[in-house]
Design a protein around this motif. Sequence first.
Motif, short mmCIF file in Angstrom:
data_model
loop_
_atom_site.label_atom_id
_atom_site.label_comp_id
_atom_site.label_asym_id
_atom_site.label_seq_id
_atom_site.Cartn_x
_atom_site.Cartn_y
_atom_site.Cartn_z
N LEU A 63 -7.73 5.02 -3.27
CA LEU A 63 -8.12 3.76 -2.64
C LEU A 63 -6.93 2.81 -2.53
CD1 LEU A 63 -11.55 3.28 -4.42
CD2 LEU A 63 -11.20 3.81 -2.00
N LEU A 64 -6.12 2.76 -3.57
CA LEU A 64 -4.93 1.91 -3.57
C LEU A 64 -3.95 2.34 -2.47
CD1 LEU A 64 -3.05 -0.27 -4.87
CD2 LEU A 64 -2.17 1.60 -6.29
N PHE A 65 -3.65 3.63 -2.41
CA PHE A 65 -2.69 4.13 -1.43
C PHE A 65 -3.22 3.99 0.00
CE2 PHE A 65 -0.83 6.94 -4.97
CZ PHE A 65 0.04 5.92 -5.34
N ASP A 66 -4.52 4.18 0.19
CA ASP A 66 -5.09 3.95 1.53
C ASP A 66 -4.98 2.47 1.89
OD1 ASP A 66 -5.74 6.53 2.33
OD2 ASP A 66 -7.70 6.47 1.34
N GLY A 67 -5.15 1.60 0.91
CA GLY A 67 -4.98 0.17 1.15
C GLY A 67 -3.56 -0.17 1.56
N ILE A 68 -2.59 0.45 0.90
CA ILE A 68 -1.18 0.24 1.27
C ILE A 68 -0.95 0.72 2.70
CG2 ILE A 68 1.19 1.00 0.80
CD1 ILE A 68 0.38 1.05 -2.21
N ALA A 127 6.42 8.94 2.45
CA ALA A 127 6.05 8.62 1.06
C ALA A 127 4.60 9.02 0.79
CB ALA A 127 6.25 7.13 0.80
N SER A 128 3.72 8.72 1.73
CA SER A 128 2.31 9.08 1.53
C SER A 128 2.11 10.59 1.53
CB SER A 128 1.43 8.43 2.60
OG SER A 128 1.65 9.00 3.86
N VAL A 174 -1.61 16.08 7.05
CA VAL A 174 -2.52 15.14 7.72
C VAL A 174 -2.08 13.71 7.45
CG1 VAL A 174 -4.89 14.27 7.77
CG2 VAL A 174 -4.47 16.74 7.71
N SER A 175 -1.69 13.41 6.22
CA SER A 175 -1.26 12.06 5.86
C SER A 175 -0.02 11.64 6.62
CB SER A 175 -1.01 11.97 4.35
OG SER A 175 -0.64 10.67 3.99
N PHE A 176 0.94 12.55 6.74
CA PHE A 176 2.16 12.23 7.47
C PHE A 176 1.85 11.94 8.94
CE2 PHE A 176 5.85 13.19 10.05
CZ PHE A 176 6.82 12.42 9.43
N VAL A 177 1.09 12.82 9.56
CA VAL A 177 0.73 12.65 10.97
C VAL A 177 -0.06 11.35 11.17
CG1 VAL A 177 -0.67 13.60 12.86
CG2 VAL A 177 0.82 15.10 11.52
N GLU A 178 -1.00 11.10 10.26
CA GLU A 178 -1.85 9.92 10.36
C GLU A 178 -1.04 8.64 10.19
OE1 GLU A 178 -3.81 6.68 8.37
OE2 GLU A 178 -3.22 8.33 7.07
N GLU A 179 -0.20 8.58 9.16
CA GLU A 179 0.58 7.37 8.90
C GLU A 179 1.69 7.15 9.94
OE1 GLU A 179 -0.06 4.92 7.04
OE2 GLU A 179 -1.67 5.81 5.87
N PHE A 228 -5.69 4.65 11.24
CA PHE A 228 -6.75 3.94 10.53
C PHE A 228 -7.49 4.80 9.50
CE2 PHE A 228 -8.63 6.03 14.10
CZ PHE A 228 -9.83 6.50 13.61
N LEU A 229 -7.25 6.11 9.51
CA LEU A 229 -7.99 7.01 8.62
C LEU A 229 -7.56 6.85 7.16
CD1 LEU A 229 -7.94 10.30 10.70
CD2 LEU A 229 -9.89 8.80 10.30
N PRO A 230 -8.52 6.79 6.23
CA PRO A 230 -8.20 6.73 4.79
C PRO A 230 -7.98 8.15 4.24
CG PRO A 230 -10.55 6.48 5.08
CD PRO A 230 -9.95 6.58 6.46
#
Length: 91
Positions: free
Chosen positions: A12-17, A38-39, A58-63, A71-73
């Motif tokens: 939750l913290l990292f998605d908030g960042i 980093a994510s 997925v995180s790299f592509v998303e961020e 916008f995806l958590p």
Amino acid sequence: MQKKYKLLLLSLLFDGIGMLSFVIPFIGEFSDVVWAPASAFLIYKMYKGTEGKVGSIVSFVEEAGLFGTDFLPTFTLTWIYKYVIKKDKAD
């Protein structure tokens, strides 16, 4: 506290960042350049095995904002997949 709930709080913290890029115009887009790798690294370390590998991609592509997915958590969705859908109780 069990490891899985610590992972949920961190997720939750990292998605908030990751969502902060929506709050700060222009600077937010620059922060995505730093936050994307980093994510990906963080999610890879947090979720071992296949979840970590797929989650990091997925995180790299998303961020990075590719395909309009910024916008995806991703961290929280990975946690839900691991502990709710897959019902992993090993941790």
